[in-house]
Design a protein around this motif. Sequence first.
Motif, PDB file in Angstrom:
ATOM      1  N   GLU A 130     118.957 -59.950 -18.637  1.00  0.00           N
ATOM      2  CA  GLU A 130     118.788 -60.146 -17.191  1.00  0.00           C
ATOM      3  C   GLU A 130     118.484 -61.594 -16.860  1.00  0.00           C
ATOM      4  O   GLU A 130     118.969 -62.133 -15.859  1.00  0.00           O
ATOM      5  CB  GLU A 130     117.672 -59.233 -16.674  1.00  0.00           C
ATOM      6  CG  GLU A 130     118.034 -57.760 -16.693  1.00  0.00           C
ATOM      7  CD  GLU A 130     116.883 -56.856 -16.264  1.00  0.00           C
ATOM      8  OE1 GLU A 130     117.161 -55.775 -15.721  1.00  0.00           O
ATOM      9  OE2 GLU A 130     115.713 -57.235 -16.463  1.00  0.00           O
ATOM     10  N   ILE A 160     123.546 -59.448 -18.176  1.00  0.00           N
ATOM     11  CA  ILE A 160     123.329 -58.027 -17.893  1.00  0.00           C
ATOM     12  C   ILE A 160     124.596 -57.335 -17.390  1.00  0.00           C
ATOM     13  O   ILE A 160     124.826 -56.150 -17.675  1.00  0.00           O
ATOM     14  CB  ILE A 160     122.149 -57.823 -16.897  1.00  0.00           C
ATOM     15  CG1 ILE A 160     121.690 -56.359 -16.913  1.00  0.00           C
ATOM     16  CG2 ILE A 160     122.518 -58.287 -15.500  1.00  0.00           C
ATOM     17  CD1 ILE A 160     121.102 -55.891 -18.222  1.00  0.00           C
ATOM     18  N   SER A 196     120.703 -52.104 -13.789  1.00  0.00           N
ATOM     19  CA  SER A 196     119.704 -53.119 -13.477  1.00  0.00           C
ATOM     20  C   SER A 196     119.843 -53.558 -12.019  1.00  0.00           C
ATOM     21  O   SER A 196     120.924 -53.492 -11.430  1.00  0.00           O
ATOM     22  CB  SER A 196     119.913 -54.321 -14.406  1.00  0.00           C
ATOM     23  OG  SER A 196     119.263 -55.458 -13.922  1.00  0.00           O
ATOM     24  N   ASP A 218     119.915 -56.483 -11.212  1.00  0.00           N
ATOM     25  CA  ASP A 218     120.859 -57.605 -11.259  1.00  0.00           C
ATOM     26  C   ASP A 218     122.296 -57.109 -11.152  1.00  0.00           C
ATOM     27  O   ASP A 218     123.159 -57.789 -10.597  1.00  0.00           O
ATOM     28  CB  ASP A 218     120.655 -58.420 -12.540  1.00  0.00           C
ATOM     29  CG  ASP A 218     119.316 -59.142 -12.547  1.00  0.00           C
ATOM     30  OD1 ASP A 218     118.888 -59.600 -11.463  1.00  0.00           O
ATOM     31  OD2 ASP A 218     118.679 -59.227 -13.602  1.00  0.00           O
TER      32      ASP A 218
END
Length: 408
Positions: A200, A205, A237, A239
Amino acid sequence: MSAKSDIHILVLDDEPFMLKLLAQQLANLGFTQVATCDNGQAALGRVDDAAQAPQLILCDLNMPGMDGMEFVRKLVEHRYTGSLILVSGEDERTLQSARTLVQAHHIEVLGSLHKPVSPQALFALVERWVPPARVPQRLQGKGYSVDRLALAIQTGELVNHYQPKVLVSSGEMVGVETLVRWRHPLDGMVYPDQFIGMAEAHGLIDALTQAVVAQALKDSAAWALQGLKCKVAINVSMDNLGTLDFPVQVTSAAAAAGVAPQSIVLEVTESQLMKDLRAPLEILTRLRLRRFKLSIDDFGTGHSSLAQLRDVPFDELKIDQSFVHGAHHNETLRAIFYASLRLAKELGMEVVAEGVEDADDWRFLQQTGCDLAQGYFIARPMAAEAIVEWRDGWQRRWAQEGLGAPGG
């Protein structure tokens, strides 16, 4: 457990009667190396003495001078590496707070005992003690470079393991959660807590998630050919949810694998949703419009649970394991569990209970109306090729152990 004569136990309590009682109970149970202290300072002296250092401490919470909580803090300063059992006449919520604090200090808590202590309860907790050499060791704090992780993603060193989800009502396996591992050629299996954060932080990611999604979809298609159709949950995630073409990527991958979007569940951890919600909200809504299922993971551990349920069209709510395991005997956990369950039901969401660790947890869920269960009592995460065989074995276990009969 190791031989009872091998474990050094220290009992810390300011009441002489309790010291004698606990020491006698331990002796009656066959534990031969038991010492007692009536104050924290004396106990710390024993911790510092290599010849007398305890591997397990039974610690009273409410003591004059240095109380149990201060003693725990001092144990950290004195680099104590053993385990702890809390002993107290306090109420369950106070004990729960104490357990949480001890765990936050990274000291193993085997459990807590209410005064007056029963020999059976004492024995059950002491039996949980495991010598450090037998505790499974993961690689702790091993540093991997960003370039090495990038290479692992490119060369297929990441592998998916899957943990089954079963219907509480019938025991039928209806889904799995995808859990990524790094099969390192030298270090063996590396767990996600050692590389997800780095992915991340360094822009890897998306590539990592795409690799996980591709493998999960491939495995799902393979299971379908073997007659096993189930929903596949994949952790995403925050992200990922900042990348506006993420819905297109997932849709294309599902189409290429021949897997229907309705059988893919995208799990988002609630605490991650605390950031700017604009891009994630757009992406999550677009995914929902494309018929992917959305799940809010670790519910109850963040800070704005109700706002997330209001704003994001989740289909599924996963009650965090910290509110599931032990809820059958803990009023506080039980109250939080039921509140979460009731809220999800009123919003038309399916509910998954995480952290089902033993038969007591399972029996508790049978009484609640919870939809799905997941945890070590049911199955540990496993390789894709083991899932079908596990499903067949679970069905036999379901019948043989009478797991479908509440209270059985």
